[in-house]
Motif scaffolding. Sequence first.
Motif, PDB file in Angstrom:
ATOM      1  N   SER A  88       6.296  -3.922  -4.905  1.00  0.00           N
ATOM      2  CA  SER A  88       5.148  -3.032  -5.125  1.00  0.00           C
ATOM      3  C   SER A  88       5.495  -1.603  -4.696  1.00  0.00           C
ATOM      4  O   SER A  88       5.083  -0.642  -5.347  1.00  0.00           O
ATOM      5  CB  SER A  88       3.913  -3.549  -4.384  1.00  0.00           C
ATOM      6  N   LEU A  89       6.257  -1.460  -3.622  1.00  0.00           N
ATOM      7  CA  LEU A  89       6.618  -0.102  -3.174  1.00  0.00           C
ATOM      8  C   LEU A  89       7.598   0.543  -4.152  1.00  0.00           C
ATOM      9  O   LEU A  89       7.488   1.733  -4.476  1.00  0.00           O
ATOM     10  CB  LEU A  89       7.222  -0.141  -1.767  1.00  0.00           C
ATOM     11  N   MET A  90       8.577  -0.258  -4.626  1.00  0.00           N
ATOM     12  CA  MET A  90       9.561   0.292  -5.570  1.00  0.00           C
ATOM     13  C   MET A  90       8.852   0.809  -6.829  1.00  0.00           C
ATOM     14  O   MET A  90       9.135   1.896  -7.320  1.00  0.00           O
ATOM     15  CB  MET A  90      10.585  -0.795  -5.942  1.00  0.00           C
ATOM     16  N   HIS A  91       7.906   0.003  -7.348  1.00  0.00           N
ATOM     17  CA  HIS A  91       7.208   0.427  -8.572  1.00  0.00           C
ATOM     18  C   HIS A  91       6.212   1.555  -8.286  1.00  0.00           C
ATOM     19  O   HIS A  91       6.074   2.480  -9.081  1.00  0.00           O
ATOM     20  CB  HIS A  91       6.505  -0.769  -9.202  1.00  0.00           C
ATOM     21  N   ASP A  92       5.546   1.472  -7.145  1.00  0.00           N
ATOM     22  CA  ASP A  92       4.548   2.496  -6.805  1.00  0.00           C
ATOM     23  C   ASP A  92       5.169   3.891  -6.707  1.00  0.00           C
ATOM     24  O   ASP A  92       4.532   4.894  -7.006  1.00  0.00           O
ATOM     25  CB  ASP A  92       3.921   2.124  -5.451  1.00  0.00           C
ATOM     26  N   ASP A  93       6.439   3.937  -6.286  1.00  0.00           N
ATOM     27  CA  ASP A  93       7.096   5.234  -6.093  1.00  0.00           C
ATOM     28  C   ASP A  93       7.643   5.829  -7.395  1.00  0.00           C
ATOM     29  O   ASP A  93       8.061   6.994  -7.408  1.00  0.00           O
ATOM     30  CB  ASP A  93       8.265   5.065  -5.094  1.00  0.00           C
ATOM     31  N   MET A  97       4.117   6.450 -11.647  1.00  0.00           N
ATOM     32  CA  MET A  97       3.018   6.154 -10.705  1.00  0.00           C
ATOM     33  C   MET A  97       2.911   7.320  -9.712  1.00  0.00           C
ATOM     34  O   MET A  97       2.472   8.383 -10.078  1.00  0.00           O
ATOM     35  CB  MET A  97       3.239   4.805 -10.031  1.00  0.00           C
ATOM     36  N   ASP A  98       3.395   7.146  -8.468  1.00  0.00           N
ATOM     37  CA  ASP A  98       3.185   8.227  -7.489  1.00  0.00           C
ATOM     38  C   ASP A  98       4.292   9.281  -7.480  1.00  0.00           C
ATOM     39  O   ASP A  98       4.177  10.293  -6.799  1.00  0.00           O
ATOM     40  CB  ASP A  98       3.026   7.642  -6.078  1.00  0.00           C
ATOM     41  N   ASP A  99       5.395   9.018  -8.160  1.00  0.00           N
ATOM     42  CA  ASP A  99       6.515   9.964  -8.240  1.00  0.00           C
ATOM     43  C   ASP A  99       6.937  10.424  -6.839  1.00  0.00           C
ATOM     44  O   ASP A  99       6.940  11.617  -6.536  1.00  0.00           O
ATOM     45  CB  ASP A  99       6.097  11.160  -9.117  1.00  0.00           C
ATOM     46  N   ALA A 100       7.279   9.456  -6.013  1.00  0.00           N
ATOM     47  CA  ALA A 100       7.599   9.771  -4.604  1.00  0.00           C
ATOM     48  C   ALA A 100       9.097   9.964  -4.407  1.00  0.00           C
ATOM     49  O   ALA A 100       9.912   9.323  -5.072  1.00  0.00           O
ATOM     50  CB  ALA A 100       7.112   8.625  -3.719  1.00  0.00           C
TER      51      ALA A 100
END
Length: 303
Positions: A88-93, A97-100
Motif C-alpha cells: 500500500s505504501l509503494m503504490h500510495d507514493d 497517487m501522492d507522488d512522494a
Amino acid sequence: MTPLAGQVDLQSFLSRERDRTEAALEEALERILPRVSAELAGALRHGVTSAGKRLRPILCVAAYRAVGGIGEAVYGLAVSLELIHAYSLMHDDLPCMDDADLRRGKPTTHRVEGERATMVAGALLIPVAARQAWEGGMAMGLPEERCRLLLEELSRAAGGGGMVGGQFLDLLGEDTTLTAPELDDLHRRKTGALLRASLRMGAIAGAATPEQLEALDRYGEAIGLAFQIADDLLDATSSAQALGKNPSDAELGKSTYVTLFGVDEASRRARELVQQAVSGLRGAGLEAPELEALAWYVVERDR
Ligand code: GRG
C-alpha cells in the motif's frame, strides 16, 4: 485503573519485536526473490525492508500473546499484514497517487527502482501476502478452518470495504472539505481496517473467546482512529525530514483531523480513544501490558 503500560520497557519491547518481525520478513522475501526478475527483486526488497515501525505485525503478535498464544511461529503469520502494508505504501507514493519522494527517511521505491517495477512489485505483494497468511497459519499448526478465517480477515481489511475503499475515498476527497463522520469513515477503512485486522488475526490465531475477540476488535478500531489523528498531528507539528516522509495530507489538499478540530481538540480525541481502547481490554478481563503500552505509543510516537 492502575496503568499496566508502565510495566513495559517500550523501547526494548519494540526493538525486540521489530527484530523478530524483520527476521520473518526476510524469510518471506527469500522465498519469493529467487523466483522474480532482478528488477522486481530490487523493488520488493526496497519496499519491504525499508525501516518501518512494523506496528501491524507487532500488534498481531501482542494480541496473540494476550489471549494465551505461545511460541514464535506467529511471526510468520503476522508478517502477512506487513506485506500488504508495504504494497500500500509503494503504490500510495506513486506519481498517480501522492507522488512522494520520501518514505521511511529514504527516497521512495519508485524514485530508486522505477515506476514500472514498483507498480508490479506492489501488486505481486498482494497474493504473496495471502499465501503468507495461509502458510503462516498452517505452520502454527492451526486447523484449516482457522487459517481460512485468517485469510478472510486479511482480504476483507485490504479490500474495497477496507484499505482500497478508503484510499479511493481519499483520492475523491482531495480539495474538498470532509465532515468529521466522513473523515472517520475514510480512515476507518484506509488505515483502521488493517490495524483492526492485525488484532483480530492475532486473537483468532490464539483461539480467543468471543468476548476477547470483541474487546480486541474494539481496541483495534479505537487505536486505528487514534493512529490517524496522531499522524495528522505529527504532519501539522513536525517536518518532512523529521517524519521521513512527504507530502503531508494538508499539502495534498486533504481534510485532516487538525484542519477540522485544531491541534488541542485533535490530541484530546486521540487520548480519549486510547483510554477507551485500554479500558475495553480490562472490561473483558484482558490484562495486556504490551497492548496498553502500544496503544499509548500510537499517540505518543514521534514518527
Ligand atoms: C488504487 C484505490 C487504490 C488503492 C490501492 C495504495 C493503496 C491501495 C492504499 C493506500 C493506503 C494507505 C497508504 C494507507 C496509509 C496508512 C498509513 C497511515 C501509513 C503509515 O503507516 P505507518 O506509520 O508506516 O505504520 P511505517 O512506515 O512505520 O510502516
